[in-house]
Design a protein around this motif. Sequence first.
Motif, PDB file in Angstrom:
ATOM      1  N   ALA A 177       0.814  -1.381   0.172  1.00  0.00           N
ATOM      2  CA  ALA A 177      -0.204  -0.072  -0.029  1.00  0.00           C
ATOM      3  C   ALA A 177       0.861   1.417  -0.184  1.00  0.00           C
ATOM      4  O   ALA A 177       0.503   2.180  -0.779  1.00  0.00           O
ATOM      5  CB  ALA A 177      -0.871  -0.082   1.273  1.00  0.00           C
ATOM      6  N   ALA A 178       1.802   1.173   0.784  1.00  0.00           N
ATOM      7  CA  ALA A 178       2.837   2.459   0.867  1.00  0.00           C
ATOM      8  C   ALA A 178       3.474   2.684  -0.486  1.00  0.00           C
ATOM      9  O   ALA A 178       3.451   3.854  -1.018  1.00  0.00           O
ATOM     10  CB  ALA A 178       4.000   1.905   1.872  1.00  0.00           C
ATOM     11  N   ALA A 179       3.902   1.564  -1.077  1.00  0.00           N
ATOM     12  CA  ALA A 179       4.674   1.560  -2.464  1.00  0.00           C
ATOM     13  C   ALA A 179       3.486   2.137  -3.333  1.00  0.00           C
ATOM     14  O   ALA A 179       3.922   2.930  -4.222  1.00  0.00           O
ATOM     15  CB  ALA A 179       5.059   0.165  -2.797  1.00  0.00           C
ATOM     16  N   LEU A 180       2.425   1.663  -3.187  1.00  0.00           N
ATOM     17  CA  LEU A 180       1.422   2.133  -4.229  1.00  0.00           C
ATOM     18  C   LEU A 180       1.121   3.843  -4.245  1.00  0.00           C
ATOM     19  O   LEU A 180       1.218   4.505  -5.138  1.00  0.00           O
ATOM     20  CB  LEU A 180       0.171   1.409  -3.910  1.00  0.00           C
ATOM     21  N   ASP A 181       0.996   4.178  -2.848  1.00  0.00           N
ATOM     22  CA  ASP A 181       0.968   5.812  -2.598  1.00  0.00           C
ATOM     23  C   ASP A 181       2.174   6.431  -3.178  1.00  0.00           C
ATOM     24  O   ASP A 181       1.797   7.450  -3.813  1.00  0.00           O
ATOM     25  CB  ASP A 181       0.920   5.849  -1.065  1.00  0.00           C
ATOM     26  N   GLU A 182       3.336   5.869  -2.859  1.00  0.00           N
ATOM     27  CA  GLU A 182       4.442   6.503  -3.455  1.00  0.00           C
ATOM     28  C   GLU A 182       4.583   6.805  -4.856  1.00  0.00           C
ATOM     29  O   GLU A 182       4.579   7.753  -5.581  1.00  0.00           O
ATOM     30  CB  GLU A 182       5.719   5.784  -2.997  1.00  0.00           C
ATOM     31  N   TYR A 183       4.083   5.731  -5.515  1.00  0.00           N
ATOM     32  CA  TYR A 183       3.992   5.499  -7.017  1.00  0.00           C
ATOM     33  C   TYR A 183       2.936   6.565  -7.564  1.00  0.00           C
ATOM     34  O   TYR A 183       3.253   7.309  -8.368  1.00  0.00           O
ATOM     35  CB  TYR A 183       3.681   4.009  -7.665  1.00  0.00           C
TER      36      TYR A 183
END
Lengths: 192, 266
Positions: free
Chosen positions: A79-85
């Motif tokens: 989820a964090a990675a998705l937000d970052e992307y």
Amino acid sequence: MQLAAPVFAAAAEETTPGDPMYPILPHLGELIFGIVVFAALYLFVAKRIVPRLEAMYAERRAAIEGNVEKAERAQAEAAAALDEYKAQLAEARTEANRIREEARQQGAAIVVELREQAQAESDRITTAARQQIEAERTQATAQLRQEVGRLATDLASRIVGESLQDSARQSGVVDRFLADLERDEAQGVSTR
Amino acid sequence: MSLGLLAAAGGEEGFTAPGSPDFWQPLFGTSGALAVTRPAIVLVISAVIIMVVLSVATRRLSIVPGKGQMLTEATYGLVRNSIARDIIGSKDFLRFVPLLFSCFTLILLNNLFGIIPFFQYPTMARIAFPLVLALVIFVVYHYLGIKRRGLGGYLGSLLPPGLPGWIKPLVFVLELITYFITRPVTLALRLFGNMFAGHLLLLLFITGGEYMLLHSGSLGLQIFSIPTFGMGVVMTVFELLVEFLQAYIFTLLAALYIAGSLADEH
């Protein structure tokens, strides 16, 4: 019992004395065997089998809980990675828009500049052509004047050189002159 | 009735119907009451088989079970989860899992021996063995109840609450009979009766068929022996079901009785 006895009488006669007459009555030896065997089995199961199985159950529960935890962590990371992307994507989109806008402005500026340059160039070329034409005309005028003078002188000398008695001859001279003039003219045109 | 008919139709010897004497098979010792009988030996063999199989199956237990472990776990899980945990409750069912599991495996294997070749003797068709198991359960659930409330409290708890005064003595006597006589007797007799009758039926069809085929000397009976053997096969399959069912019921009721003694209210 006394009622049932005759039914099993034949059986009772055949059996050894130790066998109870009715199947409903327990045989002592078997009773003892039963108690001993069951006690042995119970102790074995209670001391060895169940602890092993329960240990495995506990281990499995721990493993499953561990896996669940791991999965939750992985999910959070994802989820964090998705937000970052997403943030990066938005940033990139803004950047792209900005660049496109800049390019458009620059393009417009370039077009204006080129147009001005072209205008200036065309003005320059026009001016140069006009000047050249003027110069050529001046030159042509000067040359023409010189030519006319020479022609006049020629004509005059011919007129003077010829006898002027015969008007026919006179007119012939004139014709010749004009023809010469025309020929010269044609030659002059072709040479230019 | 048909047996008498068969006997009449047979040769000089006639057909002897199978009966309870067929279950009396002493092997060593002829002193009667202490003779070592065939079912006793079968019981010992069954216990040894259970111990060895369980011991081997649980030697290397893994979290992800293999085929062998799956079967052990299915059996153990049936007793542990479906019977013990669901009935006794998740608080203290684990104490009773060894007892229930021992009962279940011992009864199941001994019942299955009724139709497994070479053994072919349902040990539980001898009343002594179901009686032992029923007595163990009997002692356990009374012990639990008395330990929990004391003797007086335990006897008092047999009476359902909220009864009018005049009916209390009557219900108390009924409950006393239920707890001290009906329960252990039915627990033992149910298992014994099913195994005994089932095996008797198999004996009847198979020995009867054999008699008709080989010793009757009558073509009609020889032909009729075919459906008789067929029934023997059908009853064998039916016995398989009954054998499993009885092991399950015995364990289930044992768990119910134990749960009753542990429960707060009647």
